[in-house]
Design a protein around this motif. Structure first.
Motif, PDB file in Angstrom:
ATOM      1  N   PRO A 142       0.766  -1.326   0.026  1.00 47.76           N
ATOM      2  CA  PRO A 142       0.083   0.118  -0.156  1.00 47.76           C
ATOM      3  C   PRO A 142       0.918   1.353   0.152  1.00 47.76           C
ATOM      4  O   PRO A 142       0.473   2.214  -0.762  1.00 47.76           O
ATOM      5  N   LEU A 143       1.977   1.350   0.685  1.00 50.03           N
ATOM      6  CA  LEU A 143       2.927   2.498   0.702  1.00 50.03           C
ATOM      7  C   LEU A 143       3.269   2.975  -0.601  1.00 50.03           C
ATOM      8  O   LEU A 143       3.316   4.359  -0.841  1.00 50.03           O
ATOM      9  N   PHE A 144       3.197   2.239  -1.763  1.00 50.85           N
ATOM     10  CA  PHE A 144       3.385   2.865  -3.015  1.00 50.85           C
ATOM     11  C   PHE A 144       2.202   3.292  -3.619  1.00 50.85           C
ATOM     12  O   PHE A 144       2.293   3.647  -4.935  1.00 50.85           O
ATOM     13  N   GLN A 145       0.933   3.313  -3.012  1.00 51.08           N
ATOM     14  CA  GLN A 145      -0.090   4.009  -3.897  1.00 51.08           C
ATOM     15  C   GLN A 145      -0.112   5.502  -3.389  1.00 51.08           C
ATOM     16  O   GLN A 145       0.205   5.875  -2.272  1.00 51.08           O
ATOM     17  N   PRO A 146      -0.682   6.139  -4.311  1.00 47.77           N
ATOM     18  CA  PRO A 146      -0.736   7.892  -4.082  1.00 47.77           C
ATOM     19  C   PRO A 146      -1.532   8.094  -2.688  1.00 47.77           C
ATOM     20  O   PRO A 146      -1.487   9.250  -2.121  1.00 47.77           O
ATOM     21  N   ARG A 198      -0.561   8.009   1.892  1.00 46.06           N
ATOM     22  CA  ARG A 198      -0.022   8.772   3.431  1.00 46.06           C
ATOM     23  C   ARG A 198      -1.089   9.453   4.104  1.00 46.06           C
ATOM     24  O   ARG A 198      -0.894   9.669   5.355  1.00 46.06           O
ATOM     25  N   ASP A 199      -2.406   9.752   3.285  1.00 44.64           N
ATOM     26  CA  ASP A 199      -3.448  10.382   4.012  1.00 44.64           C
ATOM     27  C   ASP A 199      -4.562   9.309   4.158  1.00 44.64           C
ATOM     28  O   ASP A 199      -5.518   9.868   5.048  1.00 44.64           O
ATOM     29  N   ALA A 200      -4.371   8.033   3.922  1.00 45.99           N
ATOM     30  CA  ALA A 200      -5.424   7.163   4.181  1.00 45.99           C
ATOM     31  C   ALA A 200      -5.021   6.536   5.772  1.00 45.99           C
ATOM     32  O   ALA A 200      -4.080   6.298   6.261  1.00 45.99           O
ATOM     33  N   ASP A 201      -6.153   6.079   6.265  1.00 46.92           N
ATOM     34  CA  ASP A 201      -5.950   5.461   7.528  1.00 46.92           C
ATOM     35  C   ASP A 201      -5.431   3.901   7.281  1.00 46.92           C
ATOM     36  O   ASP A 201      -5.592   3.402   6.039  1.00 46.92           O
ATOM     37  N   CYS A 207      -5.210 -21.087  -8.922  1.00 43.89           N
ATOM     38  CA  CYS A 207      -6.015 -22.039  -7.809  1.00 43.89           C
ATOM     39  C   CYS A 207      -5.174 -22.649  -6.975  1.00 43.89           C
ATOM     40  O   CYS A 207      -5.386 -23.572  -5.776  1.00 43.89           O
ATOM     41  N   GLY A 208      -3.903 -22.302  -6.814  1.00 45.25           N
ATOM     42  CA  GLY A 208      -2.960 -22.621  -5.585  1.00 45.25           C
ATOM     43  C   GLY A 208      -3.077 -22.054  -4.544  1.00 45.25           C
ATOM     44  O   GLY A 208      -3.579 -20.742  -4.572  1.00 45.25           O
ATOM     45  N   PRO A 209      -2.068 -22.390  -3.390  1.00 44.94           N
ATOM     46  CA  PRO A 209      -2.231 -21.480  -2.059  1.00 44.94           C
ATOM     47  C   PRO A 209      -1.507 -20.268  -2.362  1.00 44.94           C
ATOM     48  O   PRO A 209      -0.513 -20.222  -3.393  1.00 44.94           O
ATOM     49  N   MET A 210      -1.748 -19.385  -1.595  1.00 41.31           N
ATOM     50  CA  MET A 210      -1.209 -17.894  -1.944  1.00 41.31           C
ATOM     51  C   MET A 210      -0.667 -17.308  -0.706  1.00 41.31           C
ATOM     52  O   MET A 210      -1.172 -17.315   0.475  1.00 41.31           O
ATOM     53  N   LEU A 211       0.535 -16.662  -0.714  1.00 43.32           N
ATOM     54  CA  LEU A 211       1.178 -16.011   0.465  1.00 43.32           C
ATOM     55  C   LEU A 211       1.439 -14.578  -0.079  1.00 43.32           C
ATOM     56  O   LEU A 211       2.275 -14.595  -1.036  1.00 43.32           O
ATOM     57  N   VAL A 212       0.820 -13.664   0.425  1.00 42.39           N
ATOM     58  CA  VAL A 212       1.307 -12.225   0.217  1.00 42.39           C
ATOM     59  C   VAL A 212       2.725 -12.261   0.858  1.00 42.39           C
ATOM     60  O   VAL A 212       3.110 -11.890   2.192  1.00 42.39           O
ATOM     61  N   LYS A 213       3.709 -12.219   0.185  1.00 45.34           N
ATOM     62  CA  LYS A 213       5.290 -12.205   0.562  1.00 45.34           C
ATOM     63  C   LYS A 213       5.850 -10.968   1.139  1.00 45.34           C
ATOM     64  O   LYS A 213       6.411 -11.056   2.139  1.00 45.34           O
ATOM     65  N   GLU A 214       5.333  -9.906   0.544  1.00 45.50           N
ATOM     66  CA  GLU A 214       6.021  -8.465   1.087  1.00 45.50           C
ATOM     67  C   GLU A 214       4.668  -7.524   1.118  1.00 45.50           C
ATOM     68  O   GLU A 214       3.880  -7.484   0.265  1.00 45.50           O
ATOM     69  N   THR A 215       4.292  -7.100   2.239  1.00 43.44           N
ATOM     70  CA  THR A 215       3.664  -6.001   2.657  1.00 43.44           C
ATOM     71  C   THR A 215       3.776  -5.385   3.966  1.00 43.44           C
ATOM     72  O   THR A 215       4.720  -6.281   4.717  1.00 43.44           O
ATOM     73  N   GLY A 216       3.378  -4.380   4.213  1.00 41.41           N
ATOM     74  CA  GLY A 216       3.827  -3.532   5.496  1.00 41.41           C
ATOM     75  C   GLY A 216       3.916  -2.287   5.426  1.00 41.41           C
ATOM     76  O   GLY A 216       3.762  -1.659   4.582  1.00 41.41           O
ATOM     77  N   VAL A 217       4.632  -1.576   6.375  1.00 43.60           N
ATOM     78  CA  VAL A 217       4.977  -0.195   6.895  1.00 43.60           C
ATOM     79  C   VAL A 217       6.267  -0.336   7.415  1.00 43.60           C
ATOM     80  O   VAL A 217       6.372  -0.927   8.381  1.00 43.60           O
ATOM     81  N   PRO A 218       7.237   0.515   6.942  1.00 44.65           N
ATOM     82  CA  PRO A 218       8.575   0.807   7.548  1.00 44.65           C
ATOM     83  C   PRO A 218       8.270   1.632   8.581  1.00 44.65           C
ATOM     84  O   PRO A 218       7.291   2.375   8.929  1.00 44.65           O
ATOM     85  N   THR A 219       9.055   1.783   9.480  1.00 42.71           N
ATOM     86  CA  THR A 219       9.124   2.303  10.923  1.00 42.71           C
ATOM     87  C   THR A 219       9.763   3.856  10.856  1.00 42.71           C
ATOM     88  O   THR A 219       9.808   4.411  11.836  1.00 42.71           O
ATOM     89  N   ALA A 220      10.702   4.314   9.811  1.00 45.50           N
ATOM     90  CA  ALA A 220      11.194   5.454   9.807  1.00 45.50           C
ATOM     91  C   ALA A 220      11.580   5.682   8.223  1.00 45.50           C
ATOM     92  O   ALA A 220      11.330   4.833   7.500  1.00 45.50           O
ATOM     93  N   PRO A 221      11.774   6.926   7.882  1.00 41.62           N
ATOM     94  CA  PRO A 221      11.828   8.207   8.643  1.00 41.62           C
ATOM     95  C   PRO A 221      10.374   8.676   8.927  1.00 41.62           C
ATOM     96  O   PRO A 221       9.418   8.557   8.362  1.00 41.62           O
ATOM     97  N   ALA A 222      10.616   9.226  10.278  1.00 45.12           N
ATOM     98  CA  ALA A 222       9.285   9.930  10.816  1.00 45.12           C
ATOM     99  C   ALA A 222       8.645  10.996   9.842  1.00 45.12           C
ATOM    100  O   ALA A 222       7.492  11.486   9.713  1.00 45.12           O
ATOM    101  N   SER A 223       9.658  11.820   9.284  1.00 44.70           N
ATOM    102  CA  SER A 223       9.244  12.880   8.293  1.00 44.70           C
ATOM    103  C   SER A 223       8.290  12.308   7.105  1.00 44.70           C
ATOM    104  O   SER A 223       7.627  13.134   6.459  1.00 44.70           O
ATOM    105  N   ALA A 224       8.241  11.210   6.795  1.00 41.18           N
ATOM    106  CA  ALA A 224       7.547  10.786   5.841  1.00 41.18           C
ATOM    107  C   ALA A 224       6.237  10.078   6.226  1.00 41.18           C
ATOM    108  O   ALA A 224       5.412   9.350   5.677  1.00 41.18           O
ATOM    109  N   GLY A 225       6.191   9.885   7.666  1.00 40.13           N
ATOM    110  CA  GLY A 225       4.792   9.524   8.344  1.00 40.13           C
ATOM    111  C   GLY A 225       4.886   7.965   8.789  1.00 40.13           C
ATOM    112  O   GLY A 225       4.152   7.406   9.150  1.00 40.13           O
TER     113      GLY A 225
END
Length: 335
Positions: free
Chosen positions: A204-208, A211-214, A234-252
């Motif tokens: 989600p971080l790379f979507q415009p 930054r302003d979404a909850d 039809c096979g099993p699925m793993l979202v391998k990468e997703t998340g939010v970094p913890t820095a820099p604070a200036s980027a939210g």
């Protein structure tokens, strides 16, 4: 990691229905030899907890790789084991040859081995050796990381490689790792039919709107993508990468926001035998802020957020998102 713009409306909309009239049915590989490993993968998705892992001792600078040592890998995995029992790696060499034995000794449930360069025969041999030596641990191979997105390969070349490896390692479920939108392309359809399971990067971080979404919007976006992918594979699925970094604070970014995102994602995308998500990533990696290949498609320059995706910092101290995870009840590690 990928950067793809999806409008907010699309992120919030209901997922596409599976197999509308006249649409192609979901595709996946159906080799019987890989069925036992796929069954273990489904069990790990439903009842385990995955995390993506690169050794803290591994660094890359100006293309020079410093390999990880066994002692450091054991220290890493010992820290992770109380909260995680399943691993996804990115490399099968540069010290990663030690991971299967150490993970088995620490009683990890499942391991998906990443093959960073699937054209490197030495790396393929290392991955194949692990499949044969640890059949109760290794539940699949991931061939490359964002090769199609970064135009380092094409579906035909990957399909040929997968066909060869299915013949050489029929017991090993095979996948590739790409940003989710790559799988929507018409050119990817034949490749989907060759994959035993699906690995998708959904950031989600790379979507415009990010930054302003909850955080609930971001979590729902990931869940919607999983629903849409289930309509084509039809096979099993793993979202391998997703998340939010913890820095820099200036980027939210902050530990609080990372923890909130994962808390909501657990609610919006509860694990089943058909899908789950991996926590990305195990540890901070300071060198990634300066790595030109850290995020394919990123503009040149320093990207400080790339250093801070970990649920643990570079000293292996848990951040808030890790501290909020209850200890696992799966078999404990030996002393």
């Amino acid at each position: 990691m990928q950067r793809l713009i999806i409008p907010l409306l699309a992120a919030l909309s209901a997922a596409a229905p599976a197999a509308a009239a006249g649409a192609a049915q979901p595709a996946c590989a159906t080799g019987q030899a890989a069925a036992p490993a796929l069954a273990r993968l489904r069990t790990a998705l439903a009842h385990g907890r995955f995390v993506t892992y690169q050794p803290t001792a591994l660094t890359v600078s100006d293309g020079r790789i410093v390999s990880a040592d066994a002692a450091s890998i054991r220290a890493d995995l010992s820290v992770l084991r109380p909260r995680f029992d399943s691993l996804v790696t990115y490399d099968a060499i540069h010290g990663a040859e030690e991971i299967p034995a150490i993970a088995a000794a620490l009683r990890f449930r499942a391991l998906i081995i990443g093959v960073w360069n699937p054209l490197d025969e030495a790396e393929l041999r290392a991955a194949g050796d692990a499949v044969r030596r640890y059949p109760d641990l290794v539940v699949g191979l991931s061939l490359g990381n964002e090769l199609l997105f970064a135009a380092r390969s094409d579906p035909g070349a990957l399909g040929s490689l997968i066909a060869r490896l299915h013949a050489q390692l029929p017991q090993a479920p095979l996948s590739v790792s790409e940003p989710f939108h790559i799988y929507y392309r018409e050119t990817a359809a034949p490749l989907l039919g060759q994959l035993d399971f699906l690995l998708a990067n959904v950031h989600p971080l790379f979507q415009p709107w990010f930054r302003d979404a909850d955080d609930g919007t971001s979590a729902q976006f990931v869940a919607n993508v999983v629903d849409k992918l289930a309509a084509i594979h039809c096979g099993p699925m793993l979202v391998k990468e997703t998340g939010v970094p913890t820095a820099p604070a200036s980027a939210g970014y902050s530990e609080a926001r990372q923890a909130s995102f994962y808390r909501l994602l657990r609610e919006r995308l509860p694990a089943t035998g058909g899908h789950a998500f991996a926590y990305f990533a195990a540890f901070d990696a300071p060198w990634r802020a300066y790595d030109a290949l850290a995020a394919p498609g990123a503009p040149p320059g320093v990207h400080p957020e790339e250093a801070h995706w970990g649920l643990y910092d570079a000293d292996r101290e848990p951040k808030r998102a890790a501290r909020e995870l209850p200890p696992l009840t799966s078999p404990p590690s030996p002393p």
